[in-house]
Enzyme design. Structure first.
Site, mmCIF file in Angstrom:
data_model
loop_
_atom_site.group_PDB
_atom_site.id
_atom_site.type_symbol
_atom_site.label_atom_id
_atom_site.label_comp_id
_atom_site.label_asym_id
_atom_site.label_seq_id
_atom_site.Cartn_x
_atom_site.Cartn_y
_atom_site.Cartn_z
ATOM 1 N N ARG A 230 0.827 -1.218 0.000
ATOM 2 C CA ARG A 230 0.000 0.000 0.000
ATOM 3 C C ARG A 230 0.854 1.259 0.000
ATOM 4 O O ARG A 230 0.352 2.364 -0.259
ATOM 5 C CB ARG A 230 -0.947 -0.010 1.197
ATOM 6 N N LYS B 204 8.441 -2.073 3.908
ATOM 7 C CA LYS B 204 7.708 -1.002 4.588
ATOM 8 C C LYS B 204 8.477 -0.404 5.752
ATOM 9 O O LYS B 204 8.542 0.824 5.907
ATOM 10 C CB LYS B 204 6.352 -1.529 5.057
ATOM 11 N N GLY C 169 0.161 -15.106 9.157
ATOM 12 C CA GLY C 169 -0.397 -14.488 10.349
ATOM 13 C C GLY C 169 0.651 -14.159 11.392
ATOM 14 O O GLY C 169 1.816 -14.570 11.312
ATOM 15 N N THR C 170 0.218 -13.412 12.398
ATOM 16 C CA THR C 170 1.140 -12.889 13.401
ATOM 17 C C THR C 170 1.719 -13.970 14.307
ATOM 18 O O THR C 170 2.891 -13.912 14.692
ATOM 19 C CB THR C 170 0.439 -11.820 14.242
ATOM 20 N N ASN D 188 0.850 2.124 7.069
ATOM 21 C CA ASN D 188 0.543 1.259 5.931
ATOM 22 C C ASN D 188 0.516 2.027 4.621
ATOM 23 O O ASN D 188 0.588 1.421 3.551
ATOM 24 C CB ASN D 188 -0.808 0.562 6.126
ATOM 25 N N TYR E 32 31.978 28.937 -0.615
ATOM 26 C CA TYR E 32 32.040 27.480 -0.452
ATOM 27 C C TYR E 32 33.378 27.108 0.166
ATOM 28 O O TYR E 32 34.440 27.410 -0.383
ATOM 29 C CB TYR E 32 31.887 26.765 -1.794
ATOM 30 N N ASN F 93 39.101 35.636 8.384
ATOM 31 C CA ASN F 93 37.956 36.242 7.707
ATOM 32 C C ASN F 93 37.992 35.820 6.238
ATOM 33 O O ASN F 93 38.971 36.070 5.532
ATOM 34 C CB ASN F 93 38.012 37.771 7.795
ATOM 35 N N ASN G 253 38.294 22.045 -4.288
ATOM 36 C CA ASN G 253 38.753 20.833 -3.619
ATOM 37 C C ASN G 253 38.711 19.590 -4.489
ATOM 38 O O ASN G 253 39.235 18.551 -4.098
ATOM 39 C CB ASN G 253 37.920 20.586 -2.353
ATOM 40 N N ALA H 205 41.805 40.566 -3.096
ATOM 41 C CA ALA H 205 40.530 40.221 -3.724
ATOM 42 C C ALA H 205 40.739 39.791 -5.170
ATOM 43 O O ALA H 205 41.559 40.340 -5.894
ATOM 44 C CB ALA H 205 39.582 41.419 -3.666
#
Length: 454
Positions: free
Chosen positions: A18, A25, A83-84, A230, A352, A363, A372, A409
Site C-alpha cells: 500500500r 515497509k 499471520g502474526t 501502511n 564554499y 575572515n 577541492n 581580492a
C-alpha cells in the site's frame, strides 16, 4: 524490572504494497530513521537485552539495516505470511533461551515510547501471564477489539470475525502484547487458523491463556503512540507527530523556536539550551548545536557540529563533516563541507569551503571558494589562523596559507603562502583612456546595422 530479562520480538516482514514502494515497509523513514529503527531504539531504552526481528523472504537490505542499527539483534525469516502467530514462531531460535518478559511489537509503529513498553512490562512484573496494550479509538473500525470481563481480558476479536455487538467496543488492540516467557511457546503452538482469513492470529493466545487459567490483563496507552504505517499518508501523520514531540522537547529544554511548526528535526538532533532556531530550519541526521548559538532562517544542517555562541545563516548549508568552533560566523548562502572552522572565524557571504581548515580568527571574503575536487579526487586547503581572504578569491587545493596570510581580492591561489605574506594572484589592471566611448559607438552601430538588415 531491571532484574527481569526481556526479549523483544519485532515483526517486520510486511511488503508495504500500500506504500506503492519496492522498499520494505519498515525501511521507510520518520525523522531520518527507518521505522524499524525507532522500534529497536525504544525497546532498548525500555530494557530489552535481546531483540529478534522477523523479516520476509528476499529482504537482504532489511537484514543489513537491522545489523547496522542494532548489532546484537537477530533476524529470522518468515517464509510464508500466515499471520502474526506464525511470524512470532519464525523467531523460535530466539525463544529457546527463555526470558522473563517477551514483548511482541510491530516494526511499523515508530511512535511507541519506552514508557509505553514499560506499561506492559509492569503488568508482567506484577503477575500477569499475558498483557495486552490497548487504546481508546476515536474510530475503531479495522482494529481488533479487546473484550473485557471487569479487569480481565477474555478475548481479542478481529474486525472480520467480530459480532455486531463486539464491533461497538472502542477499546482496541495496539498490536503490542507481552508474555511471561515460560508460557509463550506453548501458547503459540496451540493457536489455530479457523477464522475468516485462515491465518494464525497471535491475538488468539488471549482466549487460550484464559482457558488455561492464566492471568490475562490489558493496559491502556495513547492512540497516538501506537499508530502504524501502511500508506504514505499514514507515514506523513507519524512524521508530524514525531516533529511535534521533538519541538516540544526542545522548547522544554530551553531552546527558543521562533516558529516551531517550521523547524524540522532528525531523530538524533542534539540542540543545547539557550540556542535560538529561527524560521524554516531543517536538520538532517548527525547534528549537534551548542549553547548560545543562533541558527538563522532557511538554513539546512546535516552531519555537522556547531560550537557554542556561533551564528549560522540565514540561507546557510552545513554538510557532513562541517565542524564549527565556538563563536564561528557562517552567513548568507555559505556552504561548508568536511571542514573545520576555527574559533571566531567568519565566513559570511556567498562562499564554499570544502575539505578545508579555517584557522581561528580568520575572515573569508564574499565569493571565495576552495577548489577541492579535480575530477578524480578531493584535496585539502589549510588556511592559517588570523588570515584574511579577499572577496572572489579561488583557493586551488591542495594549498596551504600560513598564519596571518593576506589574499588580495580576486586572486587565484595555487601555491603555498607563507605566514604574514600578501598574495596577489590576478592579472594587472590596464586602463585605456577613451576606449569606452569607442566601444559604445562600435556596439551601437553594429546593433543598428543588424536591426536594419532584419
Amino acid at each position: 524490572m531491571t532484574t527481569r530479562s526481556f526479549l523483544a520480538i519485532v515483526l517486520a516482514a510486511g511488503l508495504g504494497t500500500r506504500m506503492r514502494s519496492s522498499l520494505p515497509k519498515v525501511m521507510h523513514q520518520v525523522g531520518h530513521l527507518p521505522l524499524v529503527g525507532h522500534v529497536l531504539a525504544t525497546v532498548t531504552a525500555a530494557g530489552a537485552n535481546r531483540a529478534a526481528v522477523v523479516i520476509g523472504p528476499d529482504m537482504p537490505e532489511l537484514e543489513t539495516l537491522v545489523a547496522k542499527l542494532s548489532p546484537d539483534a537477530s533476524c529470522h525469516e518468515q517464509t510464508d505470511r500466515l499471520g502474526t502467530a506464525h511470524a512470532v514462531l519464525a523467531a523460535r531460535p530466539a525463544l529457546a533461551d527463555v526470558s522473563d518478559d517477551v514483548l511482541v511489537l510491530f516494526g511499523d509503529t515508530p511512535l511507541v515510547t519506552p514508557e509505553t513498553v514499560e506499561l506492559v512490562r509492569k503488568e508482567l512484573a506484577e503477575g500477569a501471564d499475558v498483557a495486552v496494550l490497548g487504546f481508546r479509538a476515536a474510530n475503531p473500525f479495522g482494529y481488533g477489539r479487546l473484550l473485557m470481563d471487569g479487569e480481565r481480558l477474555t478475548a481479542i476479536r478481529e474486525e472480520k470475525d467480530a459480532s455486531d455487538e463486539e464491533r461497538k467496543v472502542a477499546f482496541c488492540n495496539s498490536g503490542i502484547m507481552g508474555f511471561r516467557g515460560p508460557h509463550l511457546l506453548s501458547l503459540l503452538e496451540a493457536i489455530g487458523n479457523t477464522n475468516a482469513k485462515g491465518e494464525f492470529y497471535l491475538t488468539d493466545a488471549v482466549e487460550i491463556a484464559t482457558a488455561r487459567g492464566l492471568k490475562v490483563t490489558a493496559v491502556e496507552g495513547d492512540e497516538r503512540d501506537v499508530q502504524g504505517v501502511n500508506t504514505r499518508e499514514q507515514l506523513s501523520h507519524c512524521e508530524a507527530v514525531f516533529q511535534a514531540r521533538m519541538r516540544k522537547d526542545a522548547m522544554e529544554r530551553g531552546v527558543t523556536l521562533l516558529a516551531p511548526e517550521t523547524v524540522f528535526f532528525a531523530h538524533d538532533t542534539r540542540v543545547d539550551a539557550d540556542v535560538t532556531l529561527e524560521q524554516n530550519v531543517v536538520f538532517g541526521p548527525g547534528v549537534s548545536v551548542e549553547s548560545g548559538s543562533v541558527i538563522r532562517a532557511f538554513s539546512h544542517l546535516e552531519g555537522a557540529r556547531v560550537g557554542a555562541g556561533s551564528t549560522v545563516g540565514p540561507f546557510a548549508r552545513l554538510r557532513p563533516g562541517a565542524d564549527l568552533s565556538d563563536g564561528a560566523h557562517i552567513g548568507n548562502f555559505v556552504e561548508i563541507k568536511n571542514a573545520k572552522v576555527g574559533e571566531g572565524a567568519k565566513v559570511n557571504h556567498l562562499t564554499y569551503i570544502g575539505d578545508a581548515t579555517v584557522g581561528a580568527g580568520s575572515n573569508i571574503g564574499a565569493g571565495t571558494i576552495t577548489c577541492n575536487y579535480d575530477g578524480f579526487g578531493k584535496h585539502h586547503t589549510d588556511i592559517g589562523p588570523g588570515s584574511f581572504i579577499g572577496s572572489n578569491s579561488t583557493l586551488v587545493a591542495p594549498v596551504t596559507l600560513g598564519k596571518g596570510a593576506y589574499v588580495a581580492a580576486g586572486s587565484v591561489v595555487t601555491e603555498p603562502v607563507e605566514a604574514d605574506a600578501l598574495v596577489i594572484g590576478r592579472a594587472r589592471q590596464v586602463i585605456k583612456r577613451h576606449r569606452a566611448e569607442e566601444l559604445r559607438a562600435r556596439f551601437k552601430a553594429a546593433k543598428a546595422a543588424k536591426s536594419k538588415g532584419d
